[in-house]
Design an enzyme around this catalytic site. Structure first.
Site, PDB file in Angstrom:
ATOM      1  N   ASP A   1      -8.435  -8.041  13.187  1.00  0.00           N
ATOM      2  CA  ASP A   1      -8.222  -7.506  11.848  1.00  0.00           C
ATOM      3  C   ASP A   1      -9.561  -7.249  11.158  1.00  0.00           C
ATOM      4  O   ASP A   1     -10.536  -7.969  11.383  1.00  0.00           O
ATOM      5  CB  ASP A   1      -7.403  -8.511  11.028  1.00  0.00           C
ATOM      6  CG  ASP A   1      -6.830  -7.895   9.764  1.00  0.00           C
ATOM      7  OD1 ASP A   1      -6.762  -6.656   9.678  1.00  0.00           O
ATOM      8  OD2 ASP A   1      -6.457  -8.668   8.860  1.00  0.00           O
TER       9      ASP A   1
ATOM     10  N   HIS B   1     -12.538   1.498  13.260  1.00  0.00           N
ATOM     11  CA  HIS B   1     -11.725   1.319  14.466  1.00  0.00           C
ATOM     12  C   HIS B   1     -12.535   1.614  15.728  1.00  0.00           C
ATOM     13  O   HIS B   1     -12.384   0.932  16.748  1.00  0.00           O
ATOM     14  CB  HIS B   1     -10.493   2.213  14.399  1.00  0.00           C
ATOM     15  CG  HIS B   1      -9.513   1.810  13.338  1.00  0.00           C
ATOM     16  ND1 HIS B   1      -9.000   0.538  13.256  1.00  0.00           N
ATOM     17  CD2 HIS B   1      -8.956   2.506  12.304  1.00  0.00           C
ATOM     18  CE1 HIS B   1      -8.165   0.460  12.223  1.00  0.00           C
ATOM     19  NE2 HIS B   1      -8.127   1.640  11.635  1.00  0.00           N
TER      20      HIS B   1
ATOM     21  N   LEU C   1     -10.058 -11.669  35.117  1.00  0.00           N
ATOM     22  CA  LEU C   1      -9.571 -11.757  33.744  1.00  0.00           C
ATOM     23  C   LEU C   1      -8.295 -10.943  33.641  1.00  0.00           C
ATOM     24  O   LEU C   1      -8.206  -9.831  34.158  1.00  0.00           O
ATOM     25  CB  LEU C   1     -10.599 -11.218  32.752  1.00  0.00           C
ATOM     26  CG  LEU C   1     -10.160 -11.166  31.279  1.00  0.00           C
ATOM     27  CD1 LEU C   1      -9.983 -12.580  30.720  1.00  0.00           C
ATOM     28  CD2 LEU C   1     -11.141 -10.377  30.419  1.00  0.00           C
TER      29      LEU C   1
END
Length: 237
Positions: free
Chosen positions: A14, A31, A125
């Site tokens: 956020d 963004h 991962l």
């Protein structure tokens, strides 16, 4: 008793828009900066002991944003997949997506399916990206699947267990998160993994996502290691 280890970390990323607005820039600049930060955190995660990393990229509620911002975000997602595919493969990272894909652009859906297929065998991962994801929506879709299986005779109502529900969630096959981190100072969970994070530890940091560094993640993981996780029981000396 050994210190707990956060093998699965989930992050609510956020603050991208606020990061850009604070600098007098368009929200999409934030963004794009946030996407760069994702690359850095993904690269650092295995060395910090993280095996599973789940990030909240776009919620079912984010469609309420301006058309310009939504289209810009979708373009960023597509560009990330296209540009990072080779690096993820080279670094043994498996990528998959959760959320309702039906509302997404078909081209983006194809890119998502393609990178999932390409990286399916990688293990260093496990990166999961939540796009058009909402926890209530996920639970609703799982309940609908259970109802269909029951109505069509494939499942006895007495056999509806927590495991049966979990098998019908988007996260089927993934371990529950040990730790959920939210950046930007907000202290709500925003419909993110409500079923899976029932016993997760939470950390809320004021840092905006574009400023969130591997060093801060490492510090949070260290604090997690000092927590006592009882899962409803009692830890005896």
């Amino acid at each position: 008793m050994p210190a707990p280890r956060a093998a699965h970390v989930a992050i609510i990323m956020d603050g991208n828009g606020r990061w850009a607005t604070n600098r007098g820039w368009p929200r999409l600049v934030g963004h794009r900066k946030g996407a760069e930060r994702v690359k850095e955190i993904v690269r650092a995660a295995p060395d910090l002991g993280i095996e599973w990393l789940t990030i909240y990229a776009f919620s079912t509620e984010n469609w309420k944003r301006s058309t310009e911002e939504v289209l810009g975000l979708m373009a960023i997602f597509a560009r990330y997949i296209q540009r990072e595919a080779d690096r993820l493969a080279a670094e043994d990272v498996r990528m998959r997506f959760i959320g309702d894909r039906s509302r997404l652009d078909p081209k983006l859906q194809r890119l998502m399916a393609g990178i999932e297929s390409r990286t399916a065998g990688f293990k260093r991962l496990n990166l999961t990206v939540a796009i058009n994801y909402g926890g209530r929506d996920e639970i609703l879709r799982a309940m609908q699947a259970l109802a269909r299986d029951t109505a069509e005779g494939r499942l006895d109502p007495c056999d509806i267990t927590e495991a049966a529900v979990a098998e019908r969630m988007d996260t089927a096959g993934l371990p529950d998160p040990d730790l959920v981190i939210r950046t930007s100072g907000e202290t709500r969970t925003s419909n993110f993994l409500p079923w899976q994070a029932a016993y997760a530890e939470y950390e809320f940091t004021p840092t905006l996502w574009p400023d969130f560094t591997p060093a801060e993640l490492d510090a949070i993981l260290a604090r997690f290691g000092n927590r006592e996780r009882r899962f409803g029981g009692v830890v005896r000396a």
